[in-house]
Structure formats: C-alpha cells, structure tokens
Write a protein that holds these residues in place. Structure first.
Motif, PDB file in Angstrom:
ATOM      1  N   GLY B  53     -22.617 -29.428  55.066  1.00  0.00           N
ATOM      2  CA  GLY B  53     -23.336 -30.303  54.143  1.00  0.00           C
ATOM      3  C   GLY B  53     -23.535 -29.641  52.799  1.00  0.00           C
ATOM      4  O   GLY B  53     -24.622 -29.641  52.222  1.00  0.00           O
ATOM      5  N   VAL B  54     -22.450 -29.097  52.285  1.00  0.00           N
ATOM      6  CA  VAL B  54     -22.509 -28.225  51.121  1.00  0.00           C
ATOM      7  C   VAL B  54     -21.323 -28.555  50.211  1.00  0.00           C
ATOM      8  O   VAL B  54     -20.288 -29.017  50.664  1.00  0.00           O
ATOM      9  N   GLY B  55     -21.488 -28.368  48.920  1.00  0.00           N
ATOM     10  CA  GLY B  55     -20.367 -28.578  48.023  1.00  0.00           C
ATOM     11  C   GLY B  55     -19.363 -27.447  48.119  1.00  0.00           C
ATOM     12  O   GLY B  55     -19.724 -26.302  48.395  1.00  0.00           O
ATOM     13  N   LYS B  56     -18.088 -27.767  47.921  1.00  0.00           N
ATOM     14  CA  LYS B  56     -17.073 -26.721  47.978  1.00  0.00           C
ATOM     15  C   LYS B  56     -17.379 -25.598  47.001  1.00  0.00           C
ATOM     16  O   LYS B  56     -17.154 -24.423  47.290  1.00  0.00           O
ATOM     17  N   GLN B  57     -17.854 -25.977  45.840  1.00  0.00           N
ATOM     18  CA  GLN B  57     -18.106 -24.982  44.797  1.00  0.00           C
ATOM     19  C   GLN B  57     -19.093 -23.913  45.247  1.00  0.00           C
ATOM     20  O   GLN B  57     -19.025 -22.766  44.812  1.00  0.00           O
ATOM     21  N   THR B  58     -20.011 -24.309  46.100  1.00  0.00           N
ATOM     22  CA  THR B  58     -20.986 -23.333  46.597  1.00  0.00           C
ATOM     23  C   THR B  58     -20.298 -22.243  47.404  1.00  0.00           C
ATOM     24  O   THR B  58     -20.708 -21.080  47.380  1.00  0.00           O
ATOM     25  N   ILE B  59     -19.250 -22.617  48.108  1.00  0.00           N
ATOM     26  CA  ILE B  59     -18.487 -21.590  48.839  1.00  0.00           C
ATOM     27  C   ILE B  59     -17.669 -20.755  47.861  1.00  0.00           C
ATOM     28  O   ILE B  59     -17.712 -19.524  47.893  1.00  0.00           O
ATOM     29  N   TYR B  60     -16.951 -21.448  46.963  1.00  0.00           N
ATOM     30  CA  TYR B  60     -16.098 -20.704  46.031  1.00  0.00           C
ATOM     31  C   TYR B  60     -16.926 -19.831  45.085  1.00  0.00           C
ATOM     32  O   TYR B  60     -16.444 -18.869  44.525  1.00  0.00           O
ATOM     33  N   ARG B  61     -18.169 -20.193  44.887  1.00  0.00           N
ATOM     34  CA  ARG B  61     -19.009 -19.392  43.992  1.00  0.00           C
ATOM     35  C   ARG B  61     -19.331 -18.026  44.602  1.00  0.00           C
ATOM     36  O   ARG B  61     -19.441 -17.035  43.901  1.00  0.00           O
ATOM     37  N   TRP B  62     -19.476 -17.991  45.910  1.00  0.00           N
ATOM     38  CA  TRP B  62     -19.989 -16.747  46.525  1.00  0.00           C
ATOM     39  C   TRP B  62     -18.952 -15.974  47.324  1.00  0.00           C
ATOM     40  O   TRP B  62     -19.171 -14.820  47.649  1.00  0.00           O
ATOM     41  N   TRP B  63     -17.855 -16.625  47.702  1.00  0.00           N
ATOM     42  CA  TRP B  63     -16.826 -15.917  48.470  1.00  0.00           C
ATOM     43  C   TRP B  63     -15.448 -16.153  47.875  1.00  0.00           C
ATOM     44  O   TRP B  63     -15.159 -17.252  47.401  1.00  0.00           O
ATOM     45  N   PRO B  64     -14.607 -15.129  47.946  1.00  0.00           N
ATOM     46  CA  PRO B  64     -13.267 -15.259  47.363  1.00  0.00           C
ATOM     47  C   PRO B  64     -12.256 -15.941  48.276  1.00  0.00           C
ATOM     48  O   PRO B  64     -11.209 -16.374  47.805  1.00  0.00           O
ATOM     49  N   SER B  65     -12.525 -16.004  49.561  1.00  0.00           N
ATOM     50  CA  SER B  65     -11.531 -16.572  50.480  1.00  0.00           C
ATOM     51  C   SER B  65     -12.207 -17.001  51.770  1.00  0.00           C
ATOM     52  O   SER B  65     -13.316 -16.571  52.089  1.00  0.00           O
ATOM     53  N   LYS B  66     -11.504 -17.800  52.498  1.00  0.00           N
ATOM     54  CA  LYS B  66     -11.999 -18.248  53.800  1.00  0.00           C
ATOM     55  C   LYS B  66     -12.213 -17.069  54.752  1.00  0.00           C
ATOM     56  O   LYS B  66     -13.171 -17.053  55.527  1.00  0.00           O
ATOM     57  N   ALA B  67     -11.342 -16.071  54.646  1.00  0.00           N
ATOM     58  CA  ALA B  67     -11.479 -14.914  55.526  1.00  0.00           C
ATOM     59  C   ALA B  67     -12.774 -14.153  55.245  1.00  0.00           C
ATOM     60  O   ALA B  67     -13.446 -13.677  56.161  1.00  0.00           O
ATOM     61  N   GLU B  68     -13.130 -14.063  53.966  1.00  0.00           N
ATOM     62  CA  GLU B  68     -14.355 -13.338  53.610  1.00  0.00           C
ATOM     63  C   GLU B  68     -15.586 -14.095  54.105  1.00  0.00           C
ATOM     64  O   GLU B  68     -16.573 -13.482  54.523  1.00  0.00           O
ATOM     65  N   VAL B  69     -15.530 -15.398  54.039  1.00  0.00           N
ATOM     66  CA  VAL B  69     -16.633 -16.191  54.582  1.00  0.00           C
ATOM     67  C   VAL B  69     -16.824 -15.861  56.060  1.00  0.00           C
ATOM     68  O   VAL B  69     -17.931 -15.557  56.511  1.00  0.00           O
ATOM     69  N   LEU B  70     -15.710 -15.909  56.776  1.00  0.00           N
ATOM     70  CA  LEU B  70     -15.788 -15.673  58.214  1.00  0.00           C
ATOM     71  C   LEU B  70     -16.238 -14.250  58.514  1.00  0.00           C
ATOM     72  O   LEU B  70     -17.012 -14.018  59.451  1.00  0.00           O
ATOM     73  N   MET B  71     -15.761 -13.318  57.714  1.00  0.00           N
ATOM     74  CA  MET B  71     -16.160 -11.918  57.903  1.00  0.00           C
ATOM     75  C   MET B  71     -17.678 -11.776  57.783  1.00  0.00           C
ATOM     76  O   MET B  71     -18.322 -11.185  58.665  1.00  0.00           O
ATOM     77  N   GLU B  72     -18.245 -12.317  56.725  1.00  0.00           N
ATOM     78  CA  GLU B  72     -19.709 -12.210  56.550  1.00  0.00           C
ATOM     79  C   GLU B  72     -20.447 -12.959  57.638  1.00  0.00           C
ATOM     80  O   GLU B  72     -21.477 -12.498  58.146  1.00  0.00           O
ATOM     81  N   ALA B  73     -19.922 -14.119  57.991  1.00  0.00           N
ATOM     82  CA  ALA B  73     -20.570 -14.901  59.040  1.00  0.00           C
ATOM     83  C   ALA B  73     -20.595 -14.118  60.350  1.00  0.00           C
ATOM     84  O   ALA B  73     -21.604 -14.095  61.051  1.00  0.00           O
ATOM     85  N   PHE B  74     -19.492 -13.468  60.634  1.00  0.00           N
ATOM     86  CA  PHE B  74     -19.402 -12.729  61.901  1.00  0.00           C
ATOM     87  C   PHE B  74     -20.271 -11.481  61.866  1.00  0.00           C
ATOM     88  O   PHE B  74     -20.923 -11.144  62.849  1.00  0.00           O
ATOM     89  N   LEU B  75     -20.288 -10.805  60.734  1.00  0.00           N
ATOM     90  CA  LEU B  75     -21.164  -9.641  60.604  1.00  0.00           C
ATOM     91  C   LEU B  75     -22.617 -10.061  60.778  1.00  0.00           C
ATOM     92  O   LEU B  75     -23.408  -9.370  61.416  1.00  0.00           O
ATOM     93  N   ASP B  76     -22.942 -11.210  60.200  1.00  0.00           N
ATOM     94  CA  ASP B  76     -24.296 -11.737  60.334  1.00  0.00           C
ATOM     95  C   ASP B  76     -24.610 -12.034  61.796  1.00  0.00           C
ATOM     96  O   ASP B  76     -25.680 -11.699  62.301  1.00  0.00           O
ATOM     97  N   LEU B  77     -23.637 -12.627  62.475  1.00  0.00           N
ATOM     98  CA  LEU B  77     -23.823 -12.947  63.893  1.00  0.00           C
ATOM     99  C   LEU B  77     -23.993 -11.687  64.732  1.00  0.00           C
ATOM    100  O   LEU B  77     -24.860 -11.601  65.604  1.00  0.00           O
ATOM    101  N   ALA B  78     -23.169 -10.695  64.464  1.00  0.00           N
ATOM    102  CA  ALA B  78     -23.152  -9.499  65.297  1.00  0.00           C
ATOM    103  C   ALA B  78     -24.342  -8.587  65.016  1.00  0.00           C
ATOM    104  O   ALA B  78     -24.918  -8.010  65.935  1.00  0.00           O
ATOM    105  N   GLY B  79     -24.697  -8.493  63.745  1.00  0.00           N
ATOM    106  CA  GLY B  79     -25.680  -7.484  63.395  1.00  0.00           C
ATOM    107  C   GLY B  79     -27.028  -8.025  63.011  1.00  0.00           C
ATOM    108  O   GLY B  79     -27.857  -7.279  62.511  1.00  0.00           O
ATOM    109  N   HIS B  80     -27.243  -9.274  63.261  1.00  0.00           N
ATOM    110  CA  HIS B  80     -28.417  -9.877  62.661  1.00  0.00           C
ATOM    111  C   HIS B  80     -29.683  -9.790  63.460  1.00  0.00           C
ATOM    112  O   HIS B  80     -30.693  -9.338  62.984  1.00  0.00           O
ATOM    113  N   PRO B  81     -29.656 -10.239  64.721  1.00  0.00           N
ATOM    114  CA  PRO B  81     -30.928 -10.165  65.466  1.00  0.00           C
ATOM    115  C   PRO B  81     -31.478  -8.755  65.390  1.00  0.00           C
ATOM    116  O   PRO B  81     -31.905  -8.186  66.383  1.00  0.00           O
TER     117      PRO B  81
END
Lengths: 213, 213
Positions: B53-81
DNA sequence: TGCGAACGATACGGTTCGTCTCGTCCAAGA
DNA sequence: TCTTGGACGAGACGAACCGTATCGTTCGCA
C-alpha cells in the motif's frame, strides 16, 4: 496406448532434421559472448538473436528460456572442442598417491574457475538454478555430478588400496574438499589459491582432530 | 575540502528523520511474503509497492534495487526480535565435547534451512549475489560471515582444549563441514538430514585416511 | 523440381522498469 | 500554534524485453 498428442495446440513440434546448424552455433556463440561481456542479467533473448543474426522465433522455437540456451551453449563449449585432451569427463589420475592426485586435480580446477569463459556462464547457470529448481537439477545432473563421480571413482580406488577408511561413503567424503572450494568460488567467501586447495586435501584426509592421542 | 556535493543532480538526498516507519515495515513484510509465496523472479517492485500500500517512489527513494530491499527485510527479520535472545549472533555451545556441539548446531541449521521463511529469501539473495558481486559481498559480510565466525570461536576454544590440531586454520577447518551442507542446500546436490551432518562432523574431525597405520 | 518447414525480420500487446509529477499529509522549526 | 517543505500514495509516462504472430524468403527433402 494413444501414440502421441501434440504438446500444445499452437506448437506444431518442429522437426530437428531441418534445423539450421549454422544458426544454432551462432546462437551458442552469441549467448556465451554476451554473458561474458555484458553479464547474465543484461543478456537478453533479443540481444542474443540480434548478435547471432537470427530471428527471435528461431530461439523460441528450440529453447524454452534464456537459461536453457546458455546451458546448451555451455555444454557444447565444455564437451565439444576437445578431441585432443577433453577436460571434463577424463578420469582423475591414480598414481598411488591419493593426496597428490587430489591436489593436482583441485589445482587444475582452480585455474578453470578463474577463466572468465568458464566462470561467467557457469556462475550464471548456478545462480538461475538456485531459484529455478528444475533448472538447478539439470545443472547438477549435466554439469556437476559427472565431475563429482570422477572423485567417487578415485576414492573407491583409494579405499581398495587402503589409503582411505573402508567404511566411509565416497560421495560424502569428496564434499569435504570439493564443497569448500565451490563455496569460495560461488559466493566469494575467501581467496582461491593452490595453497588453499592443498590445505583442504590435507585437512580432509588427516582430520581436524589430533591424530596422536 | 568542498563540504558535500549532491551525489546526483536529480537526487536531492532524502532525510532519514522524516522517513515513515510504517511504510518501511509494510515494505519489508510485503517483500518477504511475496518471495515466499510467488518466488523471487515473480516478486517485482511494483508488486511489493502494491501489496504494501505504498507508492513505487517510496521504494525507489530508499533502496537501489529489489535485492537490496529483500536484503534489509531479511536482516530485519533475522536480527530484529533483538535485545533478548537474538538467534543469530549467539555463540555455539561449548560443553567440552566438540563433536557433539558441532552436530547440535548443524542439526539446528538443517531445521532452519528447511523453513520456507528462511529458505526463500536467503536463497534468492544468494542467487542474486552469485551474479551481482557487490551484492554478493554484502550477503557474505552481513549474513554469512558472522555465523561462520561463531565456528571460528568454537574451534579456537577446541584448539586450546587440545581437541583440535593446534596448527590448523579455524576459518578453513570450518569449511569442511559447513560448505558441504551449504552446497547441498543451495544446489540440491543431495538430501539434507541429521545423519548427513553428523557424518560430516565425524569425517572432518577424524579424517578420511585410516587413523591406524 | 516442387513442396513445405524453418528461416530472418518485424509488428504486436503485455509487463515491469525507473522517472516524473501530481495533491495530500505530517513533522520540524519559527 | 502555525507555517513550511519534504516525504508520502497514486499513477502517468517512455523505454526495454517479453513471448507470440505473421510476413516473404530460403533451403532441405522427397
């Protein structure tokens, strides 16, 4: 019982006898060159067709995906030019000195891994195989496992000679020195040198635990 | 000397303080869910944006590629709690029995590798990293190497206890049992079971060559 | 020699890309 | 408290490729 039905209504199943050998070779060459020069993601089917001087339909007629094109091109490259000294399906030397034989083969592998003509396509196919399981199994069956079976043979011979523990599974044993090299190569987890592969063989053969106790 | 120049004429450098935490979390969740459900190649930036539920630009503003998004998401998942008992940077148990400790950790790893919530993103990132070297090095540095260093620590401890040959390099030694598992997982070169990882530890510790001579 | 299938070329609609531009909303600074 | 400007959601836009369809043309087989 029913003899055969055409796979798809719109696919009249092309006849391989009328296939243009010249186009096939041009497609192989273009695919391999593009992967080396531009990288796999920037290698497109349209790009391959243009560089090969071929219509797109000619590619789509004979291959289901860009990965399959590259797979066949690479198999052709690896298994074809030989005549003299085929590099891949030749057995591992058996001089009686297991450690020396393994070190020699691994050193040759190190050289191969550093050749861009091998590295680029092989790495691209491996990458695609990680995410496309069907292609991955093809990669393993056609490219990886045949080479690994050479190690199995050599290790069996070593077992008969008493140079290897008779109870161990050669298919697992080979992974102790092959997989570390594979991982360093694929994932860039460390430098790849002769000293490294020599060390792997020594560690694997003689174990990590102290031998005198 | 010159204080700072904007990296690109068209990139006014967004200010992190005004960043929407809610959007970031929604993007993480959408990216991880899509990779698990649809697979990495069918996970698109447009798809992530729509699901979050987000504009594309919001993704392109903060990440350079789809892989980087997934990388941060996964790091967040793994190291967050985090804070309490983070699961990843926790040390390997040291009961004094090296073989048992290694087997236990590898068994836990086997379970993890079979969890789709770990397998899908991690495998997708590894695949992308094979072909995008910059991303690959990030993957290794942020995800892989920290875990491997835990083995280094445990192996050093074993060396001090005399359970491991004092002359060997722990960073290489660990590869004898970690890399085979990694390769079987990534490339589907064989089944992944407790029996397999137990065998790896035994082979690596006690060597492939006969111990009595 | 003639038939038909594969060929090179190219047009086509569809999807995703990455950029750009709206109007809205909200938090930092006055 | 109010103003202001930057991040936001939404979506239009051209470009690149995708995979399919359709032209004549070429060439292998009968």
């Amino acid at each position: 019982m029913a003899s055969q039905q055409p796979a798809r209504p719109a696919a009249p199943a092309p006849r391989p006898t009328r296939r243009s050998e010249k186009s096939r070779r041009a497609i192989y060459d273009a695919a391999l060159a593009l992967v080396v020069e531009a990288g796999y993601p920037r290698t497109t089917i349209e790009g391959i067709a243009a560089r090969a001087g071929v219509g797109k339909q000619t590619i789509y007629r004979w291959w289901p995906s860009k990965a399959e094109v590259l797979m066949e091109a690479f198999l052709d490259l690896a298994g074809h030019p030989p005549r003299d000294a085929a590099q891949e399906p030749s057995a591992i030397p058996d001089t009686g000195d297991l450690a020396a034989d393994l070190k020699a083969v691994l050193r040759a592998t190190v050289d191969e891994l550093k050749d861009p003509r091998f590295d680029a396509p092989s790495r691209a196919l491996a990458a695609e195989g990680l995410v496309d399981e069907a292609l991955g199994r093809q990669y393993v069956a056609k490219l990886l496992e045949p080479s690994l079976q050479l190690y199995v043979q050599r290790l069996r011979s070593a077992q008969e000679a008493g140079d290897l523990r008779p109870d161990l599974d050669p298919r697992i044993a080979l992974e102790l020195f092959v997989s570390p090299l594979a991982q360093r190569w694929l994932q860039h987890t460390g430098p790849i040198t002769y000293a490294y592969t020599d060390t792997l063989v020594d560690y694997a053969l003689y174990g990590l635990a102290p031998r005198s106790r």
